[in-house]
Design an enzyme around this catalytic site. Structure first.
Site, PDB file in Angstrom:
ATOM      1  N   ASP A 132      58.526  16.449  14.312  1.00  0.00           N
ATOM      2  CA  ASP A 132      59.939  16.483  14.713  1.00  0.00           C
ATOM      3  C   ASP A 132      60.200  15.567  15.915  1.00  0.00           C
ATOM      4  OD1 ASP A 132      62.571  17.320  14.636  1.00  0.00           O
ATOM      5  OD2 ASP A 132      62.078  19.449  14.518  1.00  0.00           O
TER       6      ASP A 132
ATOM      7  N   ASP B 174      69.523  19.177   8.881  1.00  0.00           N
ATOM      8  CA  ASP B 174      69.512  20.593   9.260  1.00  0.00           C
ATOM      9  C   ASP B 174      70.649  21.342   8.585  1.00  0.00           C
ATOM     10  OD1 ASP B 174      67.275  20.648  10.810  1.00  0.00           O
ATOM     11  OD2 ASP B 174      68.309  20.464  12.732  1.00  0.00           O
TER      12      ASP B 174
END
Ligand code: GLA
Length: 743
Positions: A487, A557
């Protein structure tokens, strides 16, 4: 294939044939001119394509040409340089310390010196790049020189043999006698002189949760550009744009896609001059770029990939898909079926422990899921997003005994195991920051901006990268780990590094990206069996360079199925389905609050690398049964989704029967046209809807059978009249239809 012919002046003209596209460039009185890029043309008379117009008398003309009409301000060029008469945006700007010209000056000229043609594609040092062997591509390397300083510029052009794709990069070698600074270097620049219809730039904009929405912007006299100055390729614009005509559709009209293999600050621009010539260019964004080159040093730009189509956007995308799937993604996971995974992020966020993960895994195993991914929160003191990045040791309060007992437990259930990292970051509240405050990227004497309560590590430093390599390797070797989610949750600010002298601070943003590539190179080499999935607050760094290391990327997301239609179909303009990670999440959706049926959530998530992101322990028996069916279905469909040809049939932004935003549809077809998988989603229904969905890519004479209903219809009927989907539809309903050629 690359053919060289010679013009009347005895200078070379290069015709690159890439699949069914032509790219033609010529040397004219030493200048490197762009003649053509588009569907294949013959090349009997290369000079025919040269425009000789005496525009006006005030345009400067190079001192060393005798042609009275020739001016660099209007000539179509391959590498336009700054300061010697081309006032359009330049692809190269150098500032000289001296070396024969006024110290501090920046005017540059370029003249052809020599060229070389090789089979295959020379590899690139320290940067992600397309690869091709000797039977798959040919490369032209043109060497040019600045006559006043002796600086050498090499332009690389690789033409793929079976794909209409040309890959370019630019290298500057300081062969002058003094140091210089590269202030601007674009990887590709080409001037379209013959583009006479209204042109548009098609690009992918976005923000967090809304990545890669397609937009078409009319060109104007002047510049239309997309860029990132965030230190990452970003949510806001993707390093891709296509030059298209207003009439270009999915299936017809010209489209030249330009995609930059780069994860940092970039710019892609289309600049139209008063004569209608369009300069399309892609490269490193120059706002804070200044790369020092000492005598003998070379700077190599990132690669830019051109996908050329005379038959619309669908073909442009399919070229990118094949190229990126087969010539950019690497490693053993490139072609292997990807595991269907369950990620605990939306199931638990930071509140989990071994028992909770094991409970989810138990349900997952019973539902046919292949892998459990443990997301953020397993390390240091991390119970929310305000601490511990950099403290890459297991939080034993959550995972007693460390990782091994947990992975053993998960493996005993027959599942693989994956883990989340955010290696490039450091929390101000962390042991790492206490020990090494100087490892945060920042400007001395200036407070550091925070985002998500974190700073960025100085990836330009070798000692930081060595430490990270050891920390990650330690964890990855401590247990059976099959997958890493890498990430990156904030952008760069106050970019400076104490480890570099003042004249090299303009290199930081690019050095950061090179540092990231170096670490990714080492990790992927040391752990070749680990499947790497990229992530950046969703899809904030979804770019070709990251795909070189991680064959799949967390798309967004925003896991709402309706929102994902825009996001996934937008992403598909460049990136193959195999690279898009897509999960079924809870309803109501956590990001939008929208309720969508389990079936539709599954159909949309099956548009990429498939998985789940919800608490399986809280589902009804019916829902678990649906998961069992979905995982079995996906296993059968995966080869088509991941290796088939994608056709976008209806975008949510299309007008269907006078209404915008009412449905979406796409189709995968196997390369031999024997199978197709069609997905149709009704976003907003109406009364008595009549839908005939015209398919593409089928064998017109083939007879196709609908696996579910047994109905048999000819390919030509399905493509010309359409697949009959007329029935009552409710909002958010969808269908997935598998067609098999039976004769
Ligand atoms: C980012 C990712 C999410 C999740 C969180 C964890 O936002 O995109 O999928 O991993 O970080 O903090």
């Amino acid at each position: 294939m690359i053919k060289t012919v010679f013009s009347a002046s005895g200078e070379p003209v290069f015709h690159l044939r890439a699949g069914d596209a032509s790219y033609i460039l010529a040397v004219f009185h030493g200048f490197l001119l762009h003649l053509y890029c588009g569907p294949a043309v013959s090349d009997d008379d290369p000079e025919y394509l040269l425009v000789r117009v005496n525009h006006d008398s005030v345009v400067p003309r190079p001192a060393d040409t005798t042609e009275s009409w020739f001016s660099l301000d209007i000539a179509p060029q391959e590498c336009p340089v700054w300061g010697t008469g081309d006032y359009r945006p330049s692809a190269l700007k150098l500032r000289y310390d001296g070396g024969g010209v006024t110290p501090g000056s920046s005017a540059t000229a370029l003249r052809y010196v020599s060229h070389e043609i090789v089979s295959g594609k020379p590899s690139v040092d320290r940067q992600p790049a397309v690869y091709a062997n000797e039977d798959e591509a040919d490369t032209l390397i043109v060497t040019a020189e600045d006559p006043s300083t002796g600086v050498t510029v090499r332009l690389y052009y690789t033409a793929m043999r079976d794909l209409p794709a040309v890959i370019r990069r630019t290298a500057v070698e300081n062969t002058s006698s003094a140091a210089l600074t590269v202030e601007r270097i674009f990887s590709a620049s080409l001037d379209f002189t013959g583009w006479q219809e209204p042109a548009e730039l098609l690009h992918l904009w976005g923000t967090w949760g809304r990545e890669r929405h397609m937009e078409r912007t009319p060109l104007c006299h002047g510049s239309v550009s997309v860029s990132s100055r965030r230190g990452a390729s970003s949510h806001h614009h993707n390093p891709f744009a296509a030059l298209v005509s207003r009439r270009t559709t999915e299936t017809s009209g010209p489209a030249v896609g330009l995609s930059l293999v780069y994860s940092g600050c970039f710019e892609i621009a289309a600049d139209t001059d008063p004569f209608g010539s369009v300069r399309l260019m892609a490269g490193i964004e120059p706002t804070d770029f200044a790369w020092r080159l000492e005598h003998g040093e070379t700077f190599v730009s990132p690669e830019a990939v051109l996908s050329v189509s005379g038959e619309g956007l669908g073909k442009m995308s399919r070229t990118f898909h094949r190229l990126y799937r087969e010539h950019l993604c690497r490693g053993e996971w490139r072609d292997k079926p990807r595991p269907i995974l369950i990620n605990n992020w939306e199931a638990t966020y930071f509140s989990f422990d071994s028992d909770k993960l094991a409970a989810i895994a138990r349900e997952a195993a019973a539902c046919g899921i292949d892998m459990l991914v443990m997301d953020d929160g397993w390390f240091g003191e991390r119970s929310d997003d305000r601490s511990s990045l950099g403290d890459w040791f297991v939080n034993e309060k959550k995972l007693p005994g460390g990782l091994k007992p947990l992975t053993d437990r998960i493996r005993a259930m027959g599942l693989k195991f994956g883990i989340w990292f955010e290696p490039e970051m450091i929390s101000p509240r962390s042991k790492l920051f206490e020990a090494h405050p100087d490892w945060a990227l920042g400007t001395e004497g200036r407070p550091l901006s925070v985002a998500r309560s974190q700073y960025v590590l100085d990836m330009t430093r070798a000692d930081v990268r060595d430490w990270l390599f050891d920390a990650l390797s330690g964890i990855l070797s401590s247990a059976d780990i099959d997958y890493v989610k890498w990430d990156f949750n904030r952008n760069l600010t106050e970019a400076a590094s104490a480890s570099l002298p003042k004249e090299r601070q303009g290199e930081i943003l690019h050095r950061y990206v090179l540092g990231l590539y170096d670490l990714l190179d080492r990790i992927t080499a040391a752990f070749p069996h680990v499947l790497l999935e990229g992530c950046s607050s969703g899809g904030g760094r979804f770019d070709p360079a990251m795909l070189y290391y991680s064959p799949q990327f967390w798309t967004s997301d925003d896991t709402d199925a309706m929102e994902r239609l825009d996001i996934q179909l937008g992403t598909s303009f460049v990136y193959p389905a195999s690279s898009m990670s897509c999960h079924v999440s809870a309803s109501p959706n956590h990001q939008t609050g929208r309720e969508t049926s389990f079936v539709t959530r599954g159909h949309v998530a099956m548009g990429g690398a498939f998985g789940y992101e919800l608490d399986l322990t809280k589902l009804t028996p019916e829902e678990k049964d649906l998961i069992r069916r979905q995982t079995a279905e996906y296993r059968r469909f995966a080869p088509l989704v991941n290796r088939g040809d994608l056709y976008r049939l209806i975008l949510p932004s299309d007008t269907v029967n006078g209404r915008v935003g009412c449905c979406a549809a796409w189709e995968y077809v196997s390369p031999d046209r024997s199978e197709a998988l069609v997905t149709f989603v009704v976003i907003r229904t109406t009364v008595h809807p009549v839908y005939f969905l015209r398919l593409e890519g089928l064998d017109p004479a083939g007879l196709y059978e609908d696996e579910e209903t047994g109905a048999r219809v000819r390919g030509d009927t399905l493509m010309r009249a359409g697949l009959n989907l007329t029935r009552t539809w409710r909002d958010g309903e969808s269908v997935m239809i598998r067609l098999t050629r039976v004769e």
